[in-house]
Structure formats: structure tokens, C-alpha cells
Design an enzyme around this catalytic site. Sequence first.
Site, PDB file in Angstrom:
ATOM      1  N   TYR A 259      14.411  -1.582   6.739  1.00 34.81           N
ATOM      2  CA  TYR A 259      13.421  -0.577   7.125  1.00 34.81           C
ATOM      3  C   TYR A 259      13.574  -0.257   8.610  1.00 34.81           C
ATOM      4  CZ  TYR A 259      11.088  -1.354   2.615  1.00 34.81           C
ATOM      5  OH  TYR A 259      10.816  -1.449   1.275  1.00 34.81           O
TER       6      TYR A 259
ATOM      7  N   PHE B 168       2.944  12.964  -2.162  1.00 30.72           N
ATOM      8  CA  PHE B 168       4.199  13.550  -1.683  1.00 30.72           C
ATOM      9  C   PHE B 168       5.149  13.679  -2.870  1.00 30.72           C
ATOM     10  CE2 PHE B 168       4.480   8.981  -1.380  1.00 30.72           C
ATOM     11  CZ  PHE B 168       5.763   8.675  -1.804  1.00 30.72           C
TER      12      PHE B 168
ATOM     13  N   SER C  74       5.755   2.969  -3.484  1.00 25.62           N
ATOM     14  CA  SER C  74       5.427   4.407  -3.508  1.00 25.62           C
ATOM     15  C   SER C  74       4.367   4.710  -4.567  1.00 25.62           C
ATOM     16  CB  SER C  74       6.674   5.265  -3.741  1.00 25.62           C
ATOM     17  OG  SER C  74       7.535   5.183  -2.630  1.00 25.62           O
ATOM     18  N   PRO C  75       3.229   4.034  -4.499  1.00 23.03           N
ATOM     19  CA  PRO C  75       2.218   4.230  -5.547  1.00 23.03           C
ATOM     20  C   PRO C  75       1.663   5.655  -5.606  1.00 23.03           C
ATOM     21  CG  PRO C  75       1.292   3.022  -3.678  1.00 23.03           C
ATOM     22  CD  PRO C  75       2.774   3.084  -3.457  1.00 23.03           C
ATOM     23  N   LEU C  76       1.866   6.413  -4.530  1.00 21.25           N
ATOM     24  CA  LEU C  76       1.336   7.777  -4.515  1.00 21.25           C
ATOM     25  C   LEU C  76       2.435   8.828  -4.675  1.00 21.25           C
ATOM     26  CD1 LEU C  76      -1.352   7.303  -1.719  1.00 21.25           C
ATOM     27  CD2 LEU C  76      -1.734   7.515  -4.186  1.00 21.25           C
ATOM     28  N   GLY C  77       3.621   8.384  -5.060  1.00 15.80           N
ATOM     29  CA  GLY C  77       4.713   9.335  -5.317  1.00 15.80           C
ATOM     30  C   GLY C  77       4.297  10.317  -6.409  1.00 15.80           C
ATOM     31  N   GLY C  78       4.585  11.590  -6.185  1.00 20.08           N
ATOM     32  CA  GLY C  78       4.213  12.607  -7.179  1.00 20.08           C
ATOM     33  C   GLY C  78       2.771  13.056  -7.036  1.00 20.08           C
TER      34      GLY C  78
HETATM   35  P1  NAP Z   1       2.884   5.553  -0.579  1.00 20.27           P
HETATM   36  O1  NAP Z   1       1.675   4.841  -0.093  1.00 20.27           O
HETATM   37  O2  NAP Z   1       2.928   6.022  -1.997  1.00 20.27           O
HETATM   38  O3  NAP Z   1       3.217   6.795   0.336  1.00 20.27           O
HETATM   39  C1  NAP Z   1       2.967   6.842   1.718  1.00 20.27           C
HETATM   40  C2  NAP Z   1       3.218   8.270   2.157  1.00 20.27           C
HETATM   41  O4  NAP Z   1       2.265   9.127   1.537  1.00 20.27           O
HETATM   42  C3  NAP Z   1       3.087   8.430   3.651  1.00 20.27           C
HETATM   43  O5  NAP Z   1       4.017   9.418   4.063  1.00 20.27           O
HETATM   44  C4  NAP Z   1       1.667   8.925   3.797  1.00 20.27           C
HETATM   45  O6  NAP Z   1       1.505   9.752   4.935  1.00 20.27           O
HETATM   46  C5  NAP Z   1       1.483   9.763   2.543  1.00 20.27           C
HETATM   47  N1  NAP Z   1       0.102   9.734   2.083  1.00 20.27           N
HETATM   48  C6  NAP Z   1      -0.612   8.653   1.688  1.00 20.27           C
HETATM   49  N2  NAP Z   1      -1.842   9.000   1.286  1.00 20.27           N
HETATM   50  C7  NAP Z   1      -1.902  10.343   1.428  1.00 20.27           C
HETATM   51  C8  NAP Z   1      -2.905  11.295   1.151  1.00 20.27           C
HETATM   52  N3  NAP Z   1      -4.091  10.929   0.692  1.00 20.27           N
HETATM   53  N4  NAP Z   1      -2.615  12.594   1.373  1.00 20.27           N
HETATM   54  C9  NAP Z   1      -1.411  12.961   1.857  1.00 20.27           C
HETATM   55  N5  NAP Z   1      -0.424  12.090   2.153  1.00 20.27           N
HETATM   56  C10 NAP Z   1      -0.663  10.794   1.935  1.00 20.27           C
HETATM   57  O7  NAP Z   1       4.075   4.560  -0.428  1.00 20.27           O
HETATM   58  P2  NAP Z   1       5.493   4.466   0.340  1.00 20.27           P
HETATM   59  O8  NAP Z   1       5.255   4.495   1.801  1.00 20.27           O
HETATM   60  O9  NAP Z   1       6.473   5.425  -0.248  1.00 20.27           O
HETATM   61  O10 NAP Z   1       5.893   3.013  -0.115  1.00 20.27           O
HETATM   62  C11 NAP Z   1       4.991   1.920   0.109  1.00 20.27           C
HETATM   63  C12 NAP Z   1       5.763   0.685   0.453  1.00 20.27           C
HETATM   64  O11 NAP Z   1       6.549   0.279  -0.650  1.00 20.27           O
HETATM   65  C13 NAP Z   1       6.760   0.800   1.604  1.00 20.27           C
HETATM   66  O12 NAP Z   1       6.129   0.724   2.868  1.00 20.27           O
HETATM   67  C14 NAP Z   1       7.639  -0.385   1.335  1.00 20.27           C
HETATM   68  O13 NAP Z   1       7.008  -1.546   1.845  1.00 20.27           O
HETATM   69  C15 NAP Z   1       7.674  -0.437  -0.184  1.00 20.27           C
HETATM   70  N6  NAP Z   1       8.877   0.164  -0.782  1.00 20.27           N
HETATM   71  C16 NAP Z   1       9.702  -0.641  -1.502  1.00 20.27           C
HETATM   72  C17 NAP Z   1      10.831  -0.125  -2.106  1.00 20.27           C
HETATM   73  C18 NAP Z   1      11.715  -1.040  -2.889  1.00 20.27           C
HETATM   74  O14 NAP Z   1      12.802  -0.618  -3.324  1.00 20.27           O
HETATM   75  N7  NAP Z   1      11.319  -2.261  -3.103  1.00 20.27           N
HETATM   76  C19 NAP Z   1      11.137   1.245  -2.000  1.00 20.27           C
HETATM   77  C20 NAP Z   1      10.270   2.055  -1.275  1.00 20.27           C
HETATM   78  C21 NAP Z   1       9.137   1.507  -0.670  1.00 20.27           C
HETATM   79  P3  NAP Z   1       0.779   9.208   6.272  1.00 20.27           P
HETATM   80  O15 NAP Z   1       1.595   8.054   6.746  1.00 20.27           O
HETATM   81  O16 NAP Z   1       0.841  10.408   7.175  1.00 20.27           O
HETATM   82  O17 NAP Z   1      -0.627   8.831   5.907  1.00 20.27           O
END
Ligand code: NAP
Length: 305
Positions: free
Chosen positions: A56, A219, A212-216
Amino acid sequence: MQQVTLGRSELRSSRLVYGCMRIAGDGGSADRDRGKRAIHAALEAGYTQFDHADIYGDGACESLFGEVLQENPGLRDELLITSKCGIRKAGQPEADDPKRYDFSYQYLVDSVEGSLERLGVDTLDLLLLHRPDYLFNAAEVATALETLHENGRVRHFGVSNFRTSQVKLLQSQCPWPLLVNQVEINLHNIDALDNGVLDQCQRRKITPQAWSPLGGVAFEAWSNTFTPEDEARIRTELEHQAEVYGAEPWLLALAWLLKHPAGIQPIIGSTTPARIAAAAGALNIPYRREDWYRLLEARTGRAAP
Ligand code: NAP
């Protein structure tokens, strides 16, 4: 914040995990300050598990977290620090080397030393193998994990993005239970519902973590296949449920994950303090089976068979 036990262990963790993948931003000082504020927001909201990986920010995320630990003596002992290794970037160490996965003994042991150094800690609470190396030899991996455990470098182990057969294979060689399988689960990627990963987690008491619990929803998901019609259908249902439960729509997407009996831990990756705190609100939503299926129907565009 609600607490859970990780896998078959005594380790206690906040139900929501804070994901550190985005905390270093572009590496500039403004983004790094924002990252530090995000970490503090997570601490204040009661997150006790922090998810890292050696890759990361090319190590910058672990280093930034290490700075926060150094600035706050005693903090390290209050937290669970998870990190991952096993992915090698293209061009390293030779310029023409391809991107690849590497679970060889020396690479795993050396990678953990790098993470510990950047984080400025002696031990990782949990080490996850980041993505399955097609060439992994389970006995060799188990030996590496044993070395890391015996040397006090890692307390517990788990995997990430593993298929069920790969979990079974690695577990067959490991003396300790694998505690976690961290996979992508969100309203776009619902593979884990059908590919056996969540069933295996439930059966073996492995804690599933959703990246990425909020994928789709918040974002565009990785490898997005949603059409504008899909997005509109899901948005309409989320907004409807948001009204019913008196919560923001994105919290319903988290409640949908939390409802699963395997005990999914969503990994929250926002760097916005208000969102990091607000995410915990999903834990208080008395989410109903009927609404879970309504959202599944909105996701797939068809009624359950
Ligand atoms: P996420 O929580 O689904 O997405 C975060 C993104 O969504 C950020 O860009 C955030 O923007 C935006 N966001 C969150 N809430 C929002 C809302 N209400 N409205 C608009 N935008 C919003 O997760 P992720 O960051 O993709 O992944 C989470 C964690 O999973 C990573 O930090 C990592 O630790 C882990 N991960 C693991 C793998 C693996 O292969 N094991 C792969 C990917 C990720 P802001 O920051 O501007 O709020």
C-alpha cells in the site's frame, strides 16, 4: 464499537476494520496529514484493527502508521495490526520482472521484516497472504509461517483472496488455524455468496473480511459490469431502505454485509473522518431478511429463483 473474536482464537477486534490502503494518498504532506486525521478518527470511533499491506503506497501507508504509533506512546498495545505480503510489483528487483505472486520462504520472511521496520513494531498481530501464488508449495509456506511465529514476528495468520480449495490446502500444512479470509464482497461483487468462501468461513470459523465493501455503491467497483440501469435500480432500493431505516443509503450497503451469518467484517477505507465515524452506525441497523433479499433482487435484476 461492537467487538468480535477472530476465527478460532482469543483475538478480539472491533467489528469494523479500518483499511489503511488510502491513508498516504499521493504521498504529499497534505495527503499524509489527511491520512493521520483518518487514523485518529478511526481510533476515536472505536476501530481496533488496522489493515495494511506491504504494497500500500509502496510502503508509505505502513510508514505513516508507524509515525502515528511513535507520536502516541502506548497506542500500539491497544490495537491489532494486520498486514499482508506476497505480491511483487513489476520491475523489482530486475527492470523486466513481471508482476507476480511469491510465497517462497525467503520472500515471505523478508517481507514481514520490511513491514515491521516501516511500522516500527516488533510483532504483527495478523499476517495475511495477500493473493494466492499459483506456484505456492503449502509445506514451504507453512515453514515460513512457523519461522515467523517462532521468532515472535507474527502472532496469527490468515489469507486473502483465497479460494476454498487453497484455504484447505494451506490449512492442511499449518499447525494453527487460519483466522481470516479477506476477499472482495460488496453489492457489485457477490461471488462469495456462491463460491463457497462464506460457507467455508462459517463451517471452519474463519472470519471473512470484506474489502472495498462500498464498491459499486460509493465508487465504481473493480472490473465494473454494472449498466446505468443496474446502478439506478440499486440506488432506488438503497434510497428506499434508507428512508425505512432512517440511515444514509451507503450504510444500508454495509448492513447488507453485516447481516450474513458468517460474521463478515467490512474493512472501511474512507479517509473522511465523518464517514469513518458514521460507518459504525451500520452496526445498529436492525436489518431485516426481507430487505436483504430486496437489495439482492435490485443487485441482480431478478427475483430469487
Ligand atoms: P471502501 O470503504 O469500500 O471505499 C473507500 C472509498 O470510497 C474511498 O475512496 C472513500 O472516499 C469512498 N467513500 C466511502 N464512503 C463514501 C460515501 N459515503 N460517499 C462517497 N464516497 C465514499 O473500501 P476500499 O478503500 O476500497 O478498501 C477498504 C480496505 O480494504 C483497504 O483500505 C484495504 O485495507 C483493504 N483492501 C484489501 C484488498 C485485498 O486484496 N486484500 C484489496 C483492496 C482493499 P473518501 O476517502 O474521500 O471518504
